[in-house]
Scaffold this motif. Structure first.
Motif, PDB file in Angstrom:
ATOM      1  N   GLY A   1       0.852  -1.155  -0.020  1.00 31.33           N
ATOM      2  CA  GLY A   1       0.137   0.087   0.065  1.00 31.33           C
ATOM      3  C   GLY A   1       0.754   1.203   0.148  1.00 31.33           C
ATOM      4  N   ALA A   2       2.073   1.281  -0.081  1.00 26.75           N
ATOM      5  CA  ALA A   2       3.168   2.439  -0.049  1.00 26.75           C
ATOM      6  C   ALA A   2       3.123   2.773  -1.249  1.00 26.75           C
ATOM      7  CB  ALA A   2       4.153   2.168   0.510  1.00 26.75           C
ATOM      8  N   ARG A   3       3.117   4.184  -1.610  1.00 24.64           N
ATOM      9  CA  ARG A   3       3.477   4.881  -2.597  1.00 24.64           C
ATOM     10  C   ARG A   3       4.833   4.589  -2.989  1.00 24.64           C
ATOM     11  NH1 ARG A   3       5.104  10.364  -4.266  1.00 24.64           N
ATOM     12  NH2 ARG A   3       4.135  10.919  -6.352  1.00 24.64           N
ATOM     13  N   VAL A   4       5.144   4.604  -4.422  1.00 21.31           N
ATOM     14  CA  VAL A   4       6.658   4.245  -4.947  1.00 21.31           C
ATOM     15  C   VAL A   4       6.801   4.951  -5.925  1.00 21.31           C
ATOM     16  CG1 VAL A   4       8.190   2.448  -5.764  1.00 21.31           C
ATOM     17  CG2 VAL A   4       6.540   1.938  -3.964  1.00 21.31           C
ATOM     18  N   VAL A   5       8.111   5.782  -5.743  1.00 18.34           N
ATOM     19  CA  VAL A   5       8.254   6.886  -7.111  1.00 18.34           C
ATOM     20  C   VAL A   5       9.736   6.319  -7.623  1.00 18.34           C
ATOM     21  CG1 VAL A   5       7.040   8.512  -6.027  1.00 18.34           C
ATOM     22  CG2 VAL A   5       9.297   8.533  -5.337  1.00 18.34           C
ATOM     23  N   ILE A   6      10.085   6.853  -8.368  1.00 16.02           N
ATOM     24  CA  ILE A   6      11.138   6.920  -9.290  1.00 16.02           C
ATOM     25  C   ILE A   6      11.859   8.258  -9.420  1.00 16.02           C
ATOM     26  CG2 ILE A   6      10.567   6.567 -11.735  1.00 16.02           C
ATOM     27  CD1 ILE A   6      12.783   5.160 -12.393  1.00 16.02           C
ATOM     28  N   HIS A   7      12.944   8.563  -8.969  1.00 16.14           N
ATOM     29  CA  HIS A   7      13.848   9.824  -9.073  1.00 16.14           C
ATOM     30  C   HIS A   7      14.924   9.684 -10.003  1.00 16.14           C
ATOM     31  CE1 HIS A   7      12.131  11.059  -4.731  1.00 16.14           C
ATOM     32  NE2 HIS A   7      11.041  11.393  -5.750  1.00 16.14           N
ATOM     33  N   ALA A   8      14.544  10.963 -11.004  1.00 16.50           N
ATOM     34  CA  ALA A   8      15.804  10.756 -12.079  1.00 16.50           C
ATOM     35  C   ALA A   8      16.620  12.157 -11.689  1.00 16.50           C
ATOM     36  CB  ALA A   8      15.301  11.073 -13.400  1.00 16.50           C
TER      37      ALA A   8
END
Length: 325
Positions: free
Chosen positions: A119-126
């Motif tokens: 349920g956690a939000r997951v992001v990719i950072h560039a």
């Protein structure tokens, strides 16, 4: 999406690091007028304890076999923020390699979803150079938006830096790598708990970047103690990446109860004096432009000025809630 015809991908090897640094610095010189990474810095990045070299780092070879680009991912616990780098040599811009690297980093990043809390939000950072229009356009087209800026803070030693004004009750001494690392890591984790983008750095990562490195310098690795409590700390290097005639502050932190008392300024002034005694002409460090801890104001008070350097761009991989601290 496929690599352009004639280009190929393979896992990165240690001997590739020198070429990888050249590619980073090629663009940095064109955009900033200065190199920013050494071969050692690339190797330290690739050998981060949370990095799986076979799965998270790769190089792209041009049709003639020359390394023309590389990519990397870093994602430690709790696996909700994947930091991605993609570097393409200037001679190969405009051939679709950069767009392919963005897509490939994203494809590889999805493996971390099963490691993140349910349920956690997951992001990719560039990560990218700040105000680089071609890269910015590529990122926007791929669904990213810029969320953060990081600045180089720099001071020139025009004369002898003012002596450190150490707060009453605080003692500053050198870190003992055999005795103090665990306590220093605890202080570091607490000091950075409210920094943007901070995840659960492991003790192994802390040692990897700040202790078990050829750059570790005991004279420039200082602890501010309040009795048995480490109130603040600084780790500095004798040679900055951008300019070896300057020193570099790799990490500086103050525990929340001790902020606003002048501890960070005192630690910096100790470092400045040591660097000057060694013949250095100034000192650099990097800072989040929007730091909530007031770090930028501290650096300005000790004579440092800001120079734009890096930007972080974000794309959501999975919606959800922020993980609990």
């Amino acid at each position: 999406m496929s690599l352009p015809e004639g280009f190929s991908l393979r896992s990165a090897r240690d001997e590739d690091a020198e070429r990888a640094a050249e590619l980073v610095n090629e663009e940095a010189r064109a955009h900033l007028g200065t190199p920013i990474w050494s071969t050692d810095q690339v190797l330290r990045h690739w050998s981060n304890p949370v990095v799986d070299r076979e799965r998270d780092v790769a190089v792209v070879e041009a049709p003639g076999g020359e390394i023309c680009a590389w990519l990397s991912l870093v994602c430690g616990p709790p696996h909700v923020e994947v930091f991605a780098l993609g570097v393409v040599g200037l001679a190969w811009h405009g051939r679709g390699v950069g767009a392919w690297i963005l897509a490939e980093n994203e494809r590889r990043a999805y493996r971390f979803l099963e490691l993140a809390p349910a349920g956690a939000r997951v992001v990719i950072h560039a990560g990218a150079l700040a105000d680089e229009p071609a890269v910015g356009a590529l990122l926007v087209a791929a669904g990213y938006h810029e969320i953060r800026r990081f600045q180089l803070m720099r001071v020139d030693f025009a004369g002898v830096p003012p002596a450190a004004n150490v707060p009453a009750g605080i003692r500053i001494d050198q870190l003992d790598p055999d005795l103090d690392v665990e306590a220093a890591f605890d202080a570091h984790r607490e000091a950075f708990a409210d920094h943007w983008g901070e995840t659960d750095e492991t003790p192994e990562e802390f040692r990897h970047w700040l202790i078990d490195t050829p750059r570790f310098d005991r004279e420039l690795s200082l602890l501010a103690r309040d009795g048995s409590v480490i109130a603040g700390y600084v780790f500095a290097w004798a040679d900055a990446e951008e300019d070896p005639s300057r020193g570099y502050v790799a990490a500086l932190g103050t525990r929340r109860p001790y902020r606003g008392k002048g501890i960070a300024s005192a630690l910096l002034r100790h470092v400045f004096r040591t660097l000057l005694e060694r013949g250095k002409r100034g000192c650099d460090l990097h800072v989040d432009s929007d730091s909530l801890t007031g770090a930028t104001r501290v650096y300005e008070r000790v004579g440092m000025t800001a120079h734009p350097r890096f930007a972080t761009w974000e794309k959501e991989l999975r919606p959800g809630s922020a993980p609990r601290a």
